[in-house]
Structure formats: C-alpha cells, structure tokens
Design a protein around this motif. Structure first.
Motif, PDB file in Angstrom:
ATOM      1  N   GLY A  32      -0.189  75.379  31.580  1.00 24.94           N
ATOM      2  CA  GLY A  32      -1.253  75.840  32.617  1.00 24.94           C
ATOM      3  C   GLY A  32      -1.289  75.424  33.978  1.00 24.94           C
ATOM      4  N   ALA A  35       2.372  77.556  38.055  1.00 29.11           N
ATOM      5  CA  ALA A  35       3.059  78.729  37.806  1.00 29.11           C
ATOM      6  C   ALA A  35       2.488  79.222  36.322  1.00 29.11           C
ATOM      7  CB  ALA A  35       4.558  78.113  37.296  1.00 29.11           C
ATOM      8  N   GLY A  36       2.206  78.774  35.447  1.00 29.71           N
ATOM      9  CA  GLY A  36       1.304  79.144  34.224  1.00 29.71           C
ATOM     10  C   GLY A  36       0.335  80.061  34.347  1.00 29.71           C
ATOM     11  N   VAL A  53      -1.278  78.235  26.168  1.00 29.48           N
ATOM     12  CA  VAL A  53      -1.197  77.000  25.569  1.00 29.48           C
ATOM     13  C   VAL A  53      -1.277  75.682  26.847  1.00 29.48           C
ATOM     14  CG1 VAL A  53      -0.921  77.710  23.320  1.00 29.48           C
ATOM     15  CG2 VAL A  53       0.975  76.798  24.812  1.00 29.48           C
ATOM     16  N   GLU A  54      -1.881  74.927  26.898  1.00 26.83           N
ATOM     17  CA  GLU A  54      -1.798  73.689  27.672  1.00 26.83           C
ATOM     18  C   GLU A  54      -2.120  72.602  26.970  1.00 26.83           C
ATOM     19  OE1 GLU A  54      -1.056  73.053  31.006  1.00 26.83           O
ATOM     20  OE2 GLU A  54      -1.958  71.008  30.336  1.00 26.83           O
ATOM     21  N   ARG A  55      -1.300  71.302  27.339  1.00 25.41           N
ATOM     22  CA  ARG A  55      -1.621  70.120  26.618  1.00 25.41           C
ATOM     23  C   ARG A  55      -2.818  69.340  27.158  1.00 25.41           C
ATOM     24  NH1 ARG A  55       2.925  66.055  29.292  1.00 25.41           N
ATOM     25  NH2 ARG A  55       2.724  67.323  31.408  1.00 25.41           N
ATOM     26  N   LEU A  62       0.215  69.762  38.016  1.00 26.70           N
ATOM     27  CA  LEU A  62       0.351  68.791  39.271  1.00 26.70           C
ATOM     28  C   LEU A  62      -0.461  69.141  40.296  1.00 26.70           C
ATOM     29  CD1 LEU A  62       4.297  68.024  39.124  1.00 26.70           C
ATOM     30  CD2 LEU A  62       2.304  66.422  38.831  1.00 26.70           C
ATOM     31  N   ALA A  63      -0.660  70.381  40.493  1.00 29.68           N
ATOM     32  CA  ALA A  63      -1.768  70.782  41.539  1.00 29.68           C
ATOM     33  C   ALA A  63      -3.167  70.582  41.465  1.00 29.68           C
ATOM     34  CB  ALA A  63      -1.532  72.328  41.681  1.00 29.68           C
ATOM     35  N   LEU A  71      -0.816  72.948  49.644  1.00 35.63           N
ATOM     36  CA  LEU A  71       0.234  73.885  49.212  1.00 35.63           C
ATOM     37  C   LEU A  71       1.241  74.266  50.750  1.00 35.63           C
ATOM     38  CD1 LEU A  71      -2.590  76.765  48.287  1.00 35.63           C
ATOM     39  CD2 LEU A  71      -0.864  75.593  47.096  1.00 35.63           C
ATOM     40  N   THR A 163      -3.569  71.380  23.540  1.00 34.41           N
ATOM     41  CA  THR A 163      -2.438  72.042  22.346  1.00 34.41           C
ATOM     42  C   THR A 163      -1.247  72.151  23.024  1.00 34.41           C
ATOM     43  OG1 THR A 163      -4.150  73.393  21.706  1.00 34.41           O
ATOM     44  CG2 THR A 163      -1.766  74.180  21.265  1.00 34.41           C
ATOM     45  N   TRP A 164      -0.310  71.306  22.100  1.00 35.14           N
ATOM     46  CA  TRP A 164       1.166  71.216  22.742  1.00 35.14           C
ATOM     47  C   TRP A 164       1.864  72.371  21.991  1.00 35.14           C
ATOM     48  CZ3 TRP A 164       3.960  67.556  25.449  1.00 35.14           C
ATOM     49  CH2 TRP A 164       3.642  66.505  25.912  1.00 35.14           C
ATOM     50  N   THR A 197       6.523  77.670  31.154  1.00 35.94           N
ATOM     51  CA  THR A 197       5.935  77.248  32.635  1.00 35.94           C
ATOM     52  C   THR A 197       5.542  75.835  32.352  1.00 35.94           C
ATOM     53  OG1 THR A 197       3.731  78.296  32.134  1.00 35.94           O
ATOM     54  CG2 THR A 197       5.202  79.464  33.588  1.00 35.94           C
ATOM     55  N   GLY A 310       3.036  61.909  39.037  1.00 35.15           N
ATOM     56  CA  GLY A 310       3.891  62.842  39.935  1.00 35.15           C
ATOM     57  C   GLY A 310       5.366  62.825  39.802  1.00 35.15           C
ATOM     58  N   ARG A 369       8.581  74.889  38.611  1.00 39.30           N
ATOM     59  CA  ARG A 369       9.730  73.923  39.138  1.00 39.30           C
ATOM     60  C   ARG A 369      10.758  74.062  38.290  1.00 39.30           C
ATOM     61  NH1 ARG A 369       8.504  68.842  36.324  1.00 39.30           N
ATOM     62  NH2 ARG A 369       6.494  68.626  35.717  1.00 39.30           N
ATOM     63  N   LYS A 382      10.153  74.088  44.173  1.00 34.56           N
ATOM     64  CA  LYS A 382       9.333  73.345  43.141  1.00 34.56           C
ATOM     65  C   LYS A 382       7.893  73.306  43.862  1.00 34.56           C
ATOM     66  CE  LYS A 382       9.163  68.926  45.012  1.00 34.56           C
ATOM     67  NZ  LYS A 382       9.336  69.268  46.529  1.00 34.56           N
ATOM     68  N   ILE A 384       4.167  74.444  45.263  1.00 41.10           N
ATOM     69  CA  ILE A 384       3.255  75.173  44.521  1.00 41.10           C
ATOM     70  C   ILE A 384       3.302  76.634  44.866  1.00 41.10           C
ATOM     71  CG2 ILE A 384       0.615  75.377  44.013  1.00 41.10           C
ATOM     72  CD1 ILE A 384       0.860  72.167  44.771  1.00 41.10           C
TER      73      ILE A 384
HETATM   74  C1  LIG Z   1       4.943  63.329  44.307  1.00 44.56           C
HETATM   75  C2  LIG Z   1       4.993  64.910  44.670  1.00 44.56           C
HETATM   76  C3  LIG Z   1       4.614  65.494  45.673  1.00 44.56           C
HETATM   77  C4  LIG Z   1       4.642  67.055  45.974  1.00 44.56           C
HETATM   78  N1  LIG Z   1       4.107  67.676  47.119  1.00 44.56           N
HETATM   79  C5  LIG Z   1       3.931  68.707  47.167  1.00 44.56           C
HETATM   80  C6  LIG Z   1       3.283  69.336  48.083  1.00 44.56           C
HETATM   81  O1  LIG Z   1       2.669  68.706  49.139  1.00 44.56           O
HETATM   82  N2  LIG Z   1       2.999  70.477  48.314  1.00 44.56           N
HETATM   83  C7  LIG Z   1       3.464  71.446  47.102  1.00 44.56           C
HETATM   84  O2  LIG Z   1       3.320  72.820  47.456  1.00 44.56           O
HETATM   85  N3  LIG Z   1       4.231  70.924  46.152  1.00 44.56           N
HETATM   86  C8  LIG Z   1       4.206  69.571  46.122  1.00 44.56           C
HETATM   87  N4  LIG Z   1       4.930  69.342  45.005  1.00 44.56           N
HETATM   88  C9  LIG Z   1       5.543  70.085  43.776  1.00 44.56           C
HETATM   89  C10 LIG Z   1       4.477  70.619  43.147  1.00 44.56           C
HETATM   90  O3  LIG Z   1       3.246  69.754  43.031  1.00 44.56           O
HETATM   91  C11 LIG Z   1       5.103  70.898  41.546  1.00 44.56           C
HETATM   92  O4  LIG Z   1       6.439  71.192  41.539  1.00 44.56           O
HETATM   93  C12 LIG Z   1       4.290  72.083  41.090  1.00 44.56           C
HETATM   94  O5  LIG Z   1       2.997  71.873  41.012  1.00 44.56           O
HETATM   95  C13 LIG Z   1       4.818  72.339  39.734  1.00 44.56           C
HETATM   96  O6  LIG Z   1       3.969  73.512  39.000  1.00 44.56           O
HETATM   97  P1  LIG Z   1       4.450  74.061  37.779  1.00 44.56           P
HETATM   98  O7  LIG Z   1       3.360  74.786  37.148  1.00 44.56           O
HETATM   99  O8  LIG Z   1       5.784  74.527  37.757  1.00 44.56           O
HETATM  100  O9  LIG Z   1       4.535  72.689  36.623  1.00 44.56           O
HETATM  101  P2  LIG Z   1       3.291  71.619  36.491  1.00 44.56           P
HETATM  102  O10 LIG Z   1       2.403  71.625  37.445  1.00 44.56           O
HETATM  103  O11 LIG Z   1       3.927  70.267  36.121  1.00 44.56           O
HETATM  104  O12 LIG Z   1       2.462  72.419  35.189  1.00 44.56           O
HETATM  105  C14 LIG Z   1       3.187  72.266  33.947  1.00 44.56           C
HETATM  106  C15 LIG Z   1       2.198  72.497  32.975  1.00 44.56           C
HETATM  107  O13 LIG Z   1       2.442  72.306  31.617  1.00 44.56           O
HETATM  108  C16 LIG Z   1       1.761  71.754  30.783  1.00 44.56           C
HETATM  109  N5  LIG Z   1       2.806  71.265  29.784  1.00 44.56           N
HETATM  110  C17 LIG Z   1       3.865  70.792  29.740  1.00 44.56           C
HETATM  111  N6  LIG Z   1       4.462  70.778  28.532  1.00 44.56           N
HETATM  112  C18 LIG Z   1       3.696  71.423  27.786  1.00 44.56           C
HETATM  113  C19 LIG Z   1       3.822  71.621  26.274  1.00 44.56           C
HETATM  114  N7  LIG Z   1       5.077  71.313  25.651  1.00 44.56           N
HETATM  115  N8  LIG Z   1       2.898  72.345  25.889  1.00 44.56           N
HETATM  116  C20 LIG Z   1       1.818  72.677  26.553  1.00 44.56           C
HETATM  117  N9  LIG Z   1       1.603  72.383  27.827  1.00 44.56           N
HETATM  118  C21 LIG Z   1       2.635  71.702  28.491  1.00 44.56           C
HETATM  119  C22 LIG Z   1       1.209  70.542  31.571  1.00 44.56           C
HETATM  120  O14 LIG Z   1       0.382  69.780  31.316  1.00 44.56           O
HETATM  121  C23 LIG Z   1       1.137  71.129  32.930  1.00 44.56           C
HETATM  122  O15 LIG Z   1      -0.381  71.736  33.091  1.00 44.56           O
HETATM  123  C24 LIG Z   1       4.963  67.792  44.724  1.00 44.56           C
HETATM  124  C25 LIG Z   1       5.509  67.336  43.502  1.00 44.56           C
HETATM  125  C26 LIG Z   1       5.342  65.800  43.327  1.00 44.56           C
HETATM  126  C27 LIG Z   1       5.735  65.234  41.947  1.00 44.56           C
END
Ligand SMILES: Cc1cc2nc3c(=O)[nH]c(=O)nc-3n(C[C@H](O)[C@H](O)[C@H](O)COP(=O)(O)OP(=O)(O)OC[C@H]3O[C@@H](n4cnc5c(N)ncnc54)[C@H](O)[C@@H]3O)c2cc1C
Length: 428
Positions: A32, A35-36, A53-55, A62-63, A71, A163-164, A197, A310, A369, A382, A384
């Motif tokens: 969640g 992206a999710g 499902v979100e752990r 990360l957001a 953003l 929940t994983w 996601t 991060g 990402r 990658k 947000i």
């Molecule tokens: C240091 C750093 C700086 C950044 N700076 C910026 C910035 O300034 N601006 C910007 O726009 N982006 C930035 N980014 C990139 C951006 O933050 C991330 O790439 C983006 O938020 C990823 O979104 P996501 O939904 O793909 O993944 P995530 O945000 O990682 O979400 C994945 C979700 O899935 C859950 N999950 C994972 N595995 C499981 C599982 N097996 N079962 C259930 N749940 C699970 C996690 O708990 C999490 O909630 C930065 C990233 C980092 C690390």
C-alpha cells in the motif's frame, strides 16, 4: 556476516498444509505505498472488487513512513505538467487541509534566482543548473495517509493491514492464490488479477519472473522541530536540511553514499536490520551535531524518524519491455504513464504498458519502483508521481481485464489509454 539461510544450517520440512481461502476479490494489490494506493483506487473506481494487503498499519510506504515527503516531479522541467490523475488528486486533497507547499503554475519554469532559491530550500529543485522552478510538491506525511485512507474508503477497497503477502500459488501460468501471513496465521486470497506494488517485487520474484537486483546505500530521513531562524541556518549548510510544513520544522534527508558505510540488499532481512540500527545511531549523532554546531538548532529536537529505511532500489522486473536511457522522449503506441526527470530539464519518459507486465504470468502486473526499467531510467520512474501514474495505469488495466474476462496482456490498450485520459492522466 552470515545470511539467515546460512545461520539456519539445517532445514525444517513442513507437513503438507491446507490454508483457508479468506477472500476471492477481482483484484489483489500487494503493498500500500504510493503505487499500491493508486492501483487499488483506480481498479475499484473501474468497477472491480479490490483487496489490498499491506505489511504495516498505514498507506503511503516510503511517501509517508519513509518521510520522503516531496513529490518530485510532476512536470517535464520545461513548464508542462506530465503527471496528473490520482497524484494531482492527492495534491488537491492535501491542499484543502493546508498540507502542501509548491509553486503556483505561473511560476513553473521561471529562472528567477530568488524563486529558485526559495524552492531549493524546500527541496523542490535539484540537479545541475541553470535552474528553473519545477512543479514539485512538499507535503505533510500524515495528511498523505489521511487522504489515502479517504481515497481507498470512497472507492470501496478492502484494506488488510499488518499482513504480509508471502507466496503466490502459480498454476497453468496464472496466480491462482496468494498466501498471506498475519496474526490470524497463514491464509490464502484467491484473486483474478494481482498487482505487485510491494516496491521490492516480492510477488513477481516469488512467481519466478526474472528480475535485476540493485544494492544501494540506505537512508533514514528525519524531522526536527523547534528550529530557530532557518533561513540563516540554511546559508552555510545547503542540502543538509530543508524547510518543510509546520513552523520551526525541518526535513533532514539523512543517509546515502558517503554517510552510510556500505550498500545493502534491501531484500535481505539481516542486512536491513543492521542498516536500520546503524542509521538510527547516525541520526542521533547528526541531530546532536546540528544542535551543537548550528545556532538555529540549539533548542531543536528530533520530532520524527522515518520508520522505514529509505531504499531507492532493490528488485526491478525484467518484463515484456525493459526501458533504457535510449527511450528518453521516445513515444510508444502503448504509453500508459509519463514522467519527467527530477534532476533534468525538458525531458520525459513515456512508460509503455509492457513495462508493467511480466514475461510469464498472465494475471500479474507491477507498478511503482519495481517496474521493468534499467538502473538509469529507474532514477526517474521510482519517483512518487511516476509510481502513482504507473499504479493508476495498472489498476485501471486490471479492472478492464476482469471485466473482459481476459489476461492482462489481452486487453484493449487503446481503450485503456482512453480511460486513463478520461481519469485525468497525461499521456501526451
Ligand atoms: C532516500 C530516498 C529519497 C527519495 N526522494 C524522493 C523524492 O524526493 N521525491 C520523490 O518523488 N521520490 C523520491 N524517492 C523515491 C520514492 O520515495 C519511492 O521510490 C516511492 O515512494 C516508491 O513507491 P512504491 O509504492 O513503489 O513503493 P513503497 O513506497 O516502498 O511501497 C511499497 C509498500 O508495500 C509494502 N510491502 C512490501 N512488501 C510487502 C509484502 N510482501 N506484503 C505486504 N506489503 C508489502 C510496504 O510496506 C510498502 O507500504 C526517494 C526514495 C528514497 C529511498
């Protein structure tokens, strides 16, 4: 250092297990994060019955939990918006509660040095100059979670927190069920379409799809409150901390190369545990250093530390199409999302639907990402806004596949693009 597998040494053989199927949604979204959230909302608005499902216990990934509260970026670096749709809706929802800071449209692309300096101090201008004002947005992490909760709730998505998702059961080239683990034990969900996601591509990796794995330096961003004259403090310490929402509060983007000692594999739990401990120790040291050496921080204190490491990069799908730097500004017949580049001006990546598709499994999409791009393109995709754009595309596509009773690769892509445009996504 030993990995967990080496430490265990011997094996445990589990008896053949029968798990209850606790839900049979049209679409299961795993993870969640930004992206999710977008994928689940789009799929549910598209008419599908959706479960997420979100752990952890909140949305945003990360957001929110990673305190990546910028953003970057929603434009092409030449004054044109490239990401809208659900990401713009998120900005609008947070704006109604006074929880964002960003340049008005009239300032986008403005080279005025005073304006550029102002937005740089908010962490909204990056890369090499000559700089211009970007359409990027600073926001408040809790407000992102509130808005995300509202969006899921209004769309009728059923979230399952703490929940994983651990194991896809693949039969005949499709995922028939996904094993989950939570306080109730091990159970299964049997969806028609799955969207991975998880950020780390947990589902496509476990389903046997090819991927690339990048090791990265970890980060741990944090907030400090009760800071004095911030503009004065920022004079000599550029890039170490930024203005953020809330009086007297700064965002400290701590970690990365040159600070943390080594790169880690974010899918290795031992390395993640060590990195979390190391980063927390360093956050404490850095806060102490700021208090001692920067007068504006004398009475400041840490008000929040990211509770997620991060991680910029881990697994990237090697899917139907792998985007490379040669794809900069390249149009695709199956473009379903677009993004600018946060450090570059005047360039855009069009993201083809094929970059969300694995090569094998017929009812699986990915977004965020871990989509199918190379290391360089990942710098842009990658971010947000791009994660929300690919999430929205994947969710909309999943709902269409369910309605058509087809595999995700067999849907009418022109129809998908039409729907995305109607929803406010920017495809050209
Ligand atoms: C240091 C750093 C700086 C950044 N700076 C910026 C910035 O300034 N601006 C910007 O726009 N982006 C930035 N980014 C990139 C951006 O933050 C991330 O790439 C983006 O938020 C990823 O979104 P996501 O939904 O793909 O993944 P995530 O945000 O990682 O979400 C994945 C979700 O899935 C859950 N999950 C994972 N595995 C499981 C599982 N097996 N079962 C259930 N749940 C699970 C996690 O708990 C999490 O909630 C930065 C990233 C980092 C690390």
């Amino acid at each position: 250092m030993l990995s967990l597998a080496e430490l265990s040494g011997r094996h445990v053989v589990l008896p053949h297990s029968r798990l209850p199927i606790v839900a049979e949604p049209d679409v299961l979204v795993v993870g969640g994060g930004s992206a999710g959230l977008a994928a689940a909302t789009a799929a549910a608005r598209g008419g599908a019955e959706v479960m997420l499902v979100e752990r952890f216990g909140y949305l945003g990934g990360l957001a929110s939990g990673g305190l990546i509260i910028l953003l970057l970026t929603m434009d092409d670096g030449a004054g044109h918006q490239t990401v809208a749709g659900l990401c713009q809706e998120m900005v609008d929802r947070m704006e109604r509660r006074g929880a964002v800071h960003y340049p008005p449209r009239s300032e986008w692309d403005d080279p005025d040095a005073r304006l550029v300096e102002h937005y740089s101090r908010w962490g909204l201008v990056w890369g090499r100059g000559p700089h211009r004002v970007r359409y990027s947005v600073a926001f408040e992490p809790h407000e992102f979670i509130f808005a995300a909760d509202e969006m899921l709730n209004e769309a009728g998505v059923r979230p399952l927190y703490q929940t994983w998702a651990c194991e896809p059961v693949v039969e005949g080239g499709a995922i028939r069920s996904v094993v989950i683990q939570n306080k109730a034990g091990r159970q299964a969900i049997a969806p028609r379409v799955v969207i991975d996601t998880s950020g780390d591509g947990d589902l496509f990796a476990a389903a046997g799809e090819p991927f690339e794995l990048e090791r990265v330096h970890p980060w741990l961003w944090f907030l400090m409150s009760n800071v004095g004259d911030l503009d004065e403090a920022l004079q000599g310490t550029k890039g170490l901390f930024f203005h953020t929402l809330g009086a007297g509060r700064v965002l400290v983007p701590w970690g990365g190369e040159g600070r943390t000692q080594r790169k880690i594999d974010a899918t290795d739990p031992v390395e993640v545990a060590e990195a979390l401990a190391e980063c927390r120790r360093m956050v404490k040291e850095e806060a102490d250093r700021l208090k001692e050496s920067v007068p504006a921080f004398r009475d400041a204190h840490i008000s929040m530390i990211a509770d997620q490491l991060g991680i910029t990069e881990s697994r990237r799908l090697q899917g139907e199409y792998v985007m490379s730097r040669d794809d900069l500004d390249r149009p695709f017949a199956d473009t379903v999302a677009r993004t600018g580049h946060w450090t570059k001006y005047g360039c855009v990546y069009n993201i083809p639907y094929r970059s969300l598709q694995p090569k094998g499994v017929t009812n699986l999409l990915t977004a965020g990402r871990c989509i199918s791009v190379d290391h360089r393109v990942h710098h842009a995709t990658k971010e947000i806004p791009a994660c929300m754009a690919t999430g929205e595309a994947a969710g909309t596509a999943a709902a269409m596949a369910v309605q058509a009773g087809r595999g995700v690769k067999e849907i009418d892509v022109a129809g998908l693009q039409r729907r995305l445009r109607e929803q406010g996504a920017m495809l050209e």
